[in-house]
Design a protein around this motif. Structure first.
Motif, PDB file in Angstrom:
ATOM      1  N   LYS A  49      -6.698  40.570 -32.197  1.00  0.00           N
ATOM      2  CA  LYS A  49      -4.988  41.452 -32.174  1.00  0.00           C
ATOM      3  C   LYS A  49      -4.095  40.722 -31.777  1.00  0.00           C
ATOM      4  CE  LYS A  49      -3.137  45.705 -32.423  1.00  0.00           C
ATOM      5  NZ  LYS A  49      -2.499  47.082 -31.984  1.00  0.00           N
ATOM      6  N   TRP A  50      -4.122  40.073 -30.501  1.00  0.00           N
ATOM      7  CA  TRP A  50      -3.504  38.978 -30.036  1.00  0.00           C
ATOM      8  C   TRP A  50      -3.400  38.431 -29.766  1.00  0.00           C
ATOM      9  CZ3 TRP A  50      -3.485  34.873 -26.470  1.00  0.00           C
ATOM     10  CH2 TRP A  50      -1.857  34.752 -25.563  1.00  0.00           C
ATOM     11  N   GLN A  51      -3.863  37.699 -30.435  1.00  0.00           N
ATOM     12  CA  GLN A  51      -4.291  36.019 -31.031  1.00  0.00           C
ATOM     13  C   GLN A  51      -3.871  35.876 -32.905  1.00  0.00           C
ATOM     14  OE1 GLN A  51      -5.291  34.183 -28.797  1.00  0.00           O
ATOM     15  NE2 GLN A  51      -6.352  32.286 -30.391  1.00  0.00           N
ATOM     16  N   ALA A  53      -1.338  37.694 -33.248  1.00  0.00           N
ATOM     17  CA  ALA A  53       0.255  38.102 -33.349  1.00  0.00           C
ATOM     18  C   ALA A  53       0.869  36.546 -32.645  1.00  0.00           C
ATOM     19  CB  ALA A  53       0.725  39.055 -32.323  1.00  0.00           C
ATOM     20  N   LEU A  54       0.089  35.993 -32.124  1.00  0.00           N
ATOM     21  CA  LEU A  54       0.694  34.843 -31.524  1.00  0.00           C
ATOM     22  C   LEU A  54       1.276  34.120 -32.391  1.00  0.00           C
ATOM     23  CD1 LEU A  54       0.579  33.109 -28.959  1.00  0.00           C
ATOM     24  CD2 LEU A  54      -1.684  31.367 -30.081  1.00  0.00           C
ATOM     25  N   PRO A  55       1.081  33.962 -34.011  1.00  0.00           N
ATOM     26  CA  PRO A  55       2.160  33.071 -34.060  1.00  0.00           C
ATOM     27  C   PRO A  55       4.226  34.015 -33.854  1.00  0.00           C
ATOM     28  CG  PRO A  55       0.905  32.574 -35.961  1.00  0.00           C
ATOM     29  CD  PRO A  55      -0.201  33.850 -34.561  1.00  0.00           C
ATOM     30  N   LEU A  56       3.866  35.409 -34.398  1.00  0.00           N
ATOM     31  CA  LEU A  56       5.028  36.026 -34.722  1.00  0.00           C
ATOM     32  C   LEU A  56       6.158  35.916 -32.733  1.00  0.00           C
ATOM     33  CD1 LEU A  56       6.583  37.330 -36.290  1.00  0.00           C
ATOM     34  CD2 LEU A  56       5.507  39.576 -34.663  1.00  0.00           C
ATOM     35  N   ARG A  57       4.802  35.762 -31.673  1.00  0.00           N
ATOM     36  CA  ARG A  57       5.371  35.082 -30.824  1.00  0.00           C
ATOM     37  C   ARG A  57       6.180  33.948 -30.747  1.00  0.00           C
ATOM     38  NH1 ARG A  57       0.290  38.077 -29.426  1.00  0.00           N
ATOM     39  NH2 ARG A  57       0.468  35.877 -28.237  1.00  0.00           N
ATOM     40  N   GLN A  58       5.054  33.280 -31.225  1.00  0.00           N
ATOM     41  CA  GLN A  58       5.811  31.597 -30.988  1.00  0.00           C
ATOM     42  C   GLN A  58       7.127  31.663 -31.319  1.00  0.00           C
ATOM     43  OE1 GLN A  58       2.575  29.669 -32.194  1.00  0.00           O
ATOM     44  NE2 GLN A  58       1.815  28.361 -30.438  1.00  0.00           N
ATOM     45  N   ALA A  59       6.836  32.689 -32.934  1.00  0.00           N
ATOM     46  CA  ALA A  59       8.733  32.050 -33.674  1.00  0.00           C
ATOM     47  C   ALA A  59      10.159  32.710 -32.600  1.00  0.00           C
ATOM     48  CB  ALA A  59       7.782  32.853 -34.870  1.00  0.00           C
TER      49      ALA A  59
END
Length: 152
Positions: A49-51, A53-59
């Protein structure tokens, strides 16, 4: 002479040795194995789940670097990359600017979106249009979730 008192001939009563905690009973072993499996599964679930969401956090982190009106194309590219990551075959990715704008407006109809055609392709973009687009993108990035992006 023989000892006539029977109490003197008896040895002291020894108490049995108490069972220690080790080795545990088989039920405890089974419980420990089940607990380890549950922890491993939980870790794997939350890691995936954390992985995801990684692109969203990076964005969101990259979004915080965009501040100037001449970065409006970068902001637009950031939003398109985010949609592209979660929905790579979405038709709006290769659509004209007008359809992209309509798509974004559908995501948050209550917020006004400036004319992207003018904002992206004009030599000098206006600060008010850029500010409106920046505010729209900020609210959309804070509102959108991974599940919503995957359903696009």
């Amino acid at each position: 002479m023989a000892n006539t008192e029977p109490q003197l001939a008896l040895a002291d009563i020894q108490e049995p040795v108490l069972n220690t905690f080790w080795p545990p009973a088989p039920g405890w072993w089974l419980l420990a194995v089940l607990l380890i499996l549950l922890l491993a599964y939980s870790f794997r679930f939350f890691w995936k789940k954390w992985q995801k969401a990684l692109p969203l956090r990076q964005a969101k982190a990259e979004f915080r670097l965009i501040k100037e009106p001449d970065q409006s194309a970068e902001l637009n590219e950031l939003l398109k990359r985010l949609v592209s990551y979660y929905s790579p075959r979405h038709p709006v990715l290769s659509a004209p600017v007008k359809q992209w704008q309509d798509f974004l407006q559908q995501q948050m109809p209550q917020h006004a979106l400036p004319d992207l055609q003018k904002l992206l392709y004009q030599q000098q973009s206006e600060q008010t249009d850029f500010s409106a687009y920046l505010q729209f993108a900020s609210q959309w990035l804070n509102k959108v979730s991974v599940k919503q992006l995957e359903r696009l």
